[in-house]
Design an enzyme around this catalytic site. Structure first.
Site, PDB file in Angstrom:
ATOM      1  N   SER A 125       0.806  -1.213   0.000  1.00  0.00           N
ATOM      2  CA  SER A 125       0.000   0.000   0.000  1.00  0.00           C
ATOM      3  C   SER A 125       0.846   1.273   0.000  1.00  0.00           C
ATOM      4  CB  SER A 125      -0.963  -0.022   1.190  1.00  0.00           C
ATOM      5  OG  SER A 125      -1.891   1.033   1.116  1.00  0.00           O
ATOM      6  N   HIS A 126       0.764   2.043   1.071  1.00  0.00           N
ATOM      7  CA  HIS A 126       1.425   3.350   1.161  1.00  0.00           C
ATOM      8  C   HIS A 126       2.839   3.242   1.712  1.00  0.00           C
ATOM      9  CE1 HIS A 126      -0.523   2.279   4.888  1.00  0.00           C
ATOM     10  NE2 HIS A 126       0.314   3.077   5.539  1.00  0.00           N
TER      11      HIS A 126
ATOM     12  N   ASP B 256      -1.959   6.775  -3.253  1.00  0.00           N
ATOM     13  CA  ASP B 256      -0.887   5.973  -2.673  1.00  0.00           C
ATOM     14  C   ASP B 256      -0.434   4.890  -3.642  1.00  0.00           C
ATOM     15  OD1 ASP B 256      -3.100   4.281  -2.467  1.00  0.00           O
ATOM     16  OD2 ASP B 256      -2.431   3.426  -0.559  1.00  0.00           O
TER      17      ASP B 256
ATOM     18  N   ASP C 214      -0.900   1.642  -4.056  1.00  0.00           N
ATOM     19  CA  ASP C 214      -1.817   0.670  -4.672  1.00  0.00           C
ATOM     20  C   ASP C 214      -3.159   1.276  -5.053  1.00  0.00           C
ATOM     21  OD1 ASP C 214      -2.669   0.928  -1.989  1.00  0.00           O
ATOM     22  OD2 ASP C 214      -3.560  -1.059  -2.008  1.00  0.00           O
TER      23      ASP C 214
ATOM     24  N   ASP D 277      -5.636   2.855  -3.276  1.00  0.00           N
ATOM     25  CA  ASP D 277      -6.850   2.872  -2.465  1.00  0.00           C
ATOM     26  C   ASP D 277      -6.974   4.114  -1.585  1.00  0.00           C
ATOM     27  OD1 ASP D 277      -4.897   2.179  -0.646  1.00  0.00           O
ATOM     28  OD2 ASP D 277      -5.912   0.387   0.104  1.00  0.00           O
ATOM     29  N   ARG D 278      -5.886   4.873  -1.444  1.00  0.00           N
ATOM     30  CA  ARG D 278      -5.934   6.101  -0.651  1.00  0.00           C
ATOM     31  C   ARG D 278      -5.872   7.325  -1.558  1.00  0.00           C
ATOM     32  NH1 ARG D 278      -2.610   5.385   4.998  1.00  0.00           N
ATOM     33  NH2 ARG D 278      -3.251   3.249   5.464  1.00  0.00           N
TER      34      ARG D 278
ATOM     35  N   LYS E 230     -11.418   0.411  -0.215  1.00  0.00           N
ATOM     36  CA  LYS E 230     -11.415   1.865  -0.364  1.00  0.00           C
ATOM     37  C   LYS E 230     -10.860   2.188  -1.741  1.00  0.00           C
ATOM     38  CE  LYS E 230      -7.307   2.188   2.647  1.00  0.00           C
ATOM     39  NZ  LYS E 230      -7.431   1.007   3.494  1.00  0.00           N
TER      40      LYS E 230
END
Length: 526
Positions: free
Chosen positions: A116-117, A289, A291, A293-294, A388
């Site tokens: 992710s982030h 981010d 991937d 999702d943010r 998300k």
């Protein structure tokens, strides 16, 4: 004919997934059978009768070691009865897109390669998580079972599938697999990474309205993918579909180390975007981010904090065709600011407070109880998928701005003006978060233990902290209203008599970092 090989292995003791999968340094994942063991433990956990003949979606955010991991997953999938893998072109699929593909193509589940982030690169982080057939992260019942299996695993089942070329869309190979005298078919198909997701977005938003907004001479838009997975999605959607200036779609080439960026869309790690937005050149800007999702949303010299963003999207849901007449319930994670609570109360919506982790929203969505939800960690989404979704949130903001500016003859209503109108109507909640990264885990655990001692003291109620008085203090516990499952120890919170809150919790998504998240005070101003 390809034979299934059974290879001895020994357990690793540290493969317990966090709130969003297993995350470790690349060096850990690439050592011996570390990744092999986790994937095999996953397959051992899933019912063999369901896994046999199943289709799985596989993709990642393109970070370092993504390609090597994909080849390992292909070999293990062939050895465990999986019939077909749908893999994003060049191994790229955003986390929201994976969820969309699973749901659109009715796949059995998905394996997502992402941290992710978290930073990428040879000396940074890698990650893996499993999503179920609803497109959402595996519930704790599955992740706990994977961990239990990883502690006793003794063998791997794999097929020596030759290196699969993932660069071209279409069939990438098929094999007849033999195990114990029984043969089965296994195939890999490479899919367009953007197509399914784009089709879903077109079914949710009014793209014609968004094109008109982009064409206004007084409206300029920019995005920064931070060299993460959303680059191809931003290029296709914002530039090619909606007509944004291609030069303003930045950081759109995915890189194994995210171009040296820390791919976390906030004011600290997206300074180039912040500088652009505070220069006055653009009316709406966004960052994503690693991937996808943010998201972070900014207006012209104006930052929209994630708690406000969630509330404003919910309050203006009717500006999005997908939600007209449909919005019944909303939800937020416990540490998120309470702005969405005010919207739910005023609009008569059902409201839920859940632990951090998108999987906790899934049951509520599947039961039709909520349609929009979000977290304070720049995560916003809805029931269109079970993750998300950063691009969805930005398209929602574009829809809101387009709605407020439906008459092109009038001056532009800005993001800042929309936010201030929202505060005037619903009141304003103030929110801040402080992250303490890569702290010593023992020290962080001692701090949390101390706080548990504090909240267990009956005298804490009524204690004064400056001008504030503590009304209650606890370690947040959540009982899922759908399946009755109980999640304990989800964050320590001090609630004051005026509704303000102070929250401490350890991160469940770091490779070796433990974060203290502080939300002082979630103050409602009428």
């Amino acid at each position: 004919m390809s034979e299934v090989k059974v290879i001895p292995t020994t357990p690793f003791k540290d493969q317990k997934p966090g709130t969003s999968g297993l995350r470790k340094k690349v060096k850990v994942f690439s050592t011996g059978f570390y990744l092999h063991n986790f994937v095999q433990s996953l397959f051992n956990t899933l019912p063999a009768s369901e896994l046999k003949g199943a289709t799985l979606v596989v993709g990642g955010d393109g970070r370092y070691w993504n390609n090597e991991a994909l080849q390992i997953i292909i070999q293990l999938s062939a050895g465990n009865g999986v019939a077909k893998l749908l893999i994003g072109q060049n191994g790229i699929l955003s986390t929201p897109a994976v969820s969309a593909v699973v749901r659109a193509r009715k796949a059995y589940g998905a394996i997502i390669l992402t941290a992710s982030h978290n930073p990428g690169g040879e000396h940074n982080d890698f990650g893996i998580k499993y999503n179920t057939g609803n497109g959402g992260p595996a519930p704790e019942s599955i992740t706990n079972a994977i961990y239990a299996e990883s502690l006793k695993i003794s063998q791997l089942r794999l097929v020596d599938v030759p290196h699969v070329d993932l660069s071209k869309v279409g069939p990438a190979g098929s094999w007849t697999v033999s195990s114990g005298g029984v043969s089965s078919q296994f195939a890999v198909e490479v899919i367009d990474s953007v197509a399914d997701y784009l089709a879903l977005m077109k079914s949710i938003f009014d793209f014609d309205s968004l094109k008109k907004l982009m064409a206004r001479p007084d409206f300029k838009f920019t995005s920064d993918s931070l060299n993460g997975v959303t680059g191809p999605y931003c290029t296709r959607i914002f530039a090619e579909e909606l007509g944004a200036d291609p030069a303003a779609i930045k950081g759109c080439v995915p890189m194994p180390d995210f171009g040296g960026h820390h791919p976390d869309p906030n004011l600290t790690y997206a300074p180039e975007l912040v500088k652009l937005m505070y220069s006055g050149q653009y009316e709406l800007g966004c960052a994503f981010d690693g991937d996808g999702d943010r998201n972070m949303v900014l207006g012209n010299k104006f930052f929209v904090n994630p708690s406000d963003s969630l509330a404003i999207i919910a309050a203006n849901a009717d500006s999005i065709p997908y939600f007209r007449g449909k919005l019944k319930g909303v939800s937020r994670s416990m540490p998120t600011g309470s702005a969405i609570d005010r919207v739910a109360q005023r609009l008569g919506l059902e409201f839920f407070e859940v632990p951090t982790g998108w999987k906790f929203f899934g049951n509520l969505m599947d039961a039709g109880r909520i349609q929009i939800c979000g977290e304070e960690s720049f995560g916003t989404g809805s029931d269109h998928i079970r993750e998300k979704d950063g691009l969805w949130a930005v398209l929602a903001w574009l829809s809101i701005v387009a709605h407020y500016n439906s008459d092109p003859s009038k001056p532009l209503v800005t993001v800042a003006e929309i936010a201030r109108q929202h505060w005037t109507k619903y009141g304003r909640n103030f929110f801040t978060r402080h992250d303490f990264e890569e702290v010593d885990s023992d020290a962080a655990n001692k701090m949390m233990a101390h706080l548990n001692t504090v909240i267990s003291d009956p005298a804490v109620k009524g204690r004064k902290v400056g001008n504030y008085e503590i009304a209650s203090a606890d370690d947040f516990e959540y009982t899922d209203p759908i399946d009755g499952s109980v999640s304990k120890n989800q964050g320590i919170r001090f609630v004051f008599t005026d509704g303000s809150r102070l929250v401490f919790r350890l991160s469940g998504t770091g490779s070796r970092q433990l974060c203290k998240r502080k939300v002082p005070p979630s103050l409602f101003v009428s």
